[in-house]
Design an enzyme around this catalytic site. Sequence first.
Site, PDB file in Angstrom:
ATOM      1  CB  SER A 258       2.916   5.868   0.704  1.00 55.88           C
ATOM      2  OG  SER A 258       3.699   5.337  -0.354  1.00 55.88           O
TER       3      SER A 258
ATOM      4  CG  HIS B 142       0.176   6.488   4.204  1.00 56.06           C
ATOM      5  ND1 HIS B 142       0.921   7.634   4.129  1.00 56.06           N
ATOM      6  CD2 HIS B 142       1.055   5.458   4.041  1.00 56.06           C
ATOM      7  CE1 HIS B 142       2.189   7.320   3.927  1.00 56.06           C
ATOM      8  NE2 HIS B 142       2.295   6.007   3.870  1.00 56.06           N
TER       9      HIS B 142
ATOM     10  CD  GLU C  85      -0.224  11.115   5.282  1.00 48.38           C
ATOM     11  OE1 GLU C  85       0.247  12.266   5.218  1.00 48.38           O
ATOM     12  OE2 GLU C  85       0.074  10.217   4.468  1.00 48.38           O
TER      13      GLU C  85
ATOM     14  CG  ASN D  59       5.276  10.146   1.421  1.00 45.54           C
ATOM     15  OD1 ASN D  59       6.014  10.227   2.389  1.00 45.54           O
ATOM     16  ND2 ASN D  59       4.806   8.990   0.979  1.00 45.54           N
TER      17      ASN D  59
END
Length: 601
Positions: free
Chosen positions: A435, A456, A468, A506
């Site tokens: 991540s 991800h 992702e 993130n």
Amino acid sequence: MAAPLSDTPLSPLQTIAVIGLGTMGSGIAEVLATAGRDVIGVDVSEIQTARAVAALEASTARSVRRGRLTEPERADVLARVRVSTDLRTAADADLVIEVAPESYEVKQQIFRELDSIVRPGTILATGTNALSVTRLAADSAHPERVLGLHFFNPAPAMKLVEVVSSVLTAPAAVAAVTDLALDLGKEPVAVGDRPGFVADGLLFGYLNQAAAMYEARYASREDIDAAMRLGCGLPMGPLALLDLIGVDTARTVLEAMYAESHDRLHAPAPILGQLSEAGLTGRKAGRGFYTYEAPGSATVVPDALTPLSGGTGTVGRPIASVGVAGSGTMASGIAEVFAKAGYDVVLAARSEEKAQTAKARIGKSLARSVDKGRLTAEAAAQILDRITPAGSYDAFADVDLALEAVAEDLEVKQQLFATLDKVCKPGAVLATTTSSLPVVACARATTRPQDVIGMHFFNPAPAMKLIEVVRTVLTAEDVHATVREVCARIKKHAVDCGDRAGFIVNALLFPYLNNAIKMVQEHYATLDDIDAAMKLGGGYPMGPFELLDVVGLDVSLAIEKVLHREFRDPGLAPAPLLEHLVAAGCLGRKTGRGFREYARR
């Protein structure tokens, strides 16, 4: 001479004037009238006052159809509202709420005129979300009666109201409007005077970063919006939300925030200025980040930037079997996802015992699905039979896709990729679920970096729809095509992004969380008020501190450090309060204490 407001017992706020009858002003007028207040609506435009009355009639008619009002109640609501183009009609108001355009000049002119019209004890509230309440108050003849009352759009539906005090505001005025907000069925949050207050102060920094991410062509507008909706459970993606708010309005708010904070994260992304200057201000103009059916429409229509539905045309590699490396929650969740989609799965860990434990965890998950009626017992048994536990990565010799979900430690992952390079057959796709770590660093641990890609997943993998897909500069086109095809087969929504810290979710989520921590650290607002503001004002499923405690403060700090190291932006430096809590072992729910305390299981 009239007594100062702070010494005057305030009568109930029964007669309320609303200055500015656009969408927000009209909505506030409806809320007040529905709660039994007498409302005086004022706008400089007769056309706008007529629109406001028509909007109120239409909205209350819908309420009758839906059983929320009776016809007599509707008649009472409409009778309580009168409109005018003359500010002097506000003379008898107990409270005036201005919702004029976000301009000091416009708002100060209104307040100066009101000073000579209303009684000294009348409270004057500004609905600004960007301008300084203190500056507006200082220009008033009675600064002690001026405060901020920030409703959220649409006012009838949104529960949050921010009550904004300046250093000049009388406590009696704050108490009176707080009581009013409660009587309206709203959730008042007390905040100090700084641009954006709580909700917009956190929201607009996040929106700005999303605009900058899109401007840098890091990801498409569709992928950025899908990532934040599916990865964070948000009701809208950031670019669609900017179009709804108004690109020009967002730029104004950010400029006010930057003027005070000088934080580069608040400096408006250049694209916001470019779109504003071109008149592409969002839904109201019919075009912003997206193109709409007509000005004011919510219906997005295809334009030159809309992705083609057929994809790139590159054919992916055939995938029949999948290897999942790891024995934790994420590894077992991913193995379950692939097995449900019909793939044969090898679940390998550092020992046979760990692999068997991970498979048993999948069995319990499937059993819960059977109990809830989502699967038959027969289907659950077939899914579990497709998973073969193994105590060695040698079992990956024949898999077509090897996916690691081991500890978020670059050295550990690189060692694993070096192993996969040796045991996996030529042409196998090698994927990492990292991540925050660089995918290319994993790829360089192999002799076939072109076969390495990021996938991800989000936790819990069986429930979360987003993946992702992270390409490095070395990833082969057919490897990317393969993973996109696999995502479709396992019924996940894939978004494409490049190999940089945080990817999409993130990179946008954690600076927002960090800024929330800074608000508490600076004693600007409480944990509870900030959490309430983001849930009620932003539609977030969890407040930032609830989320931080669930994610883990140590995990959050590690991601913040990676983002800061990669982008070198001082605004991304982890908040000292976060570092102190981690150092003290307060890591969130898993330790029983983080920003809040939890009952130990």
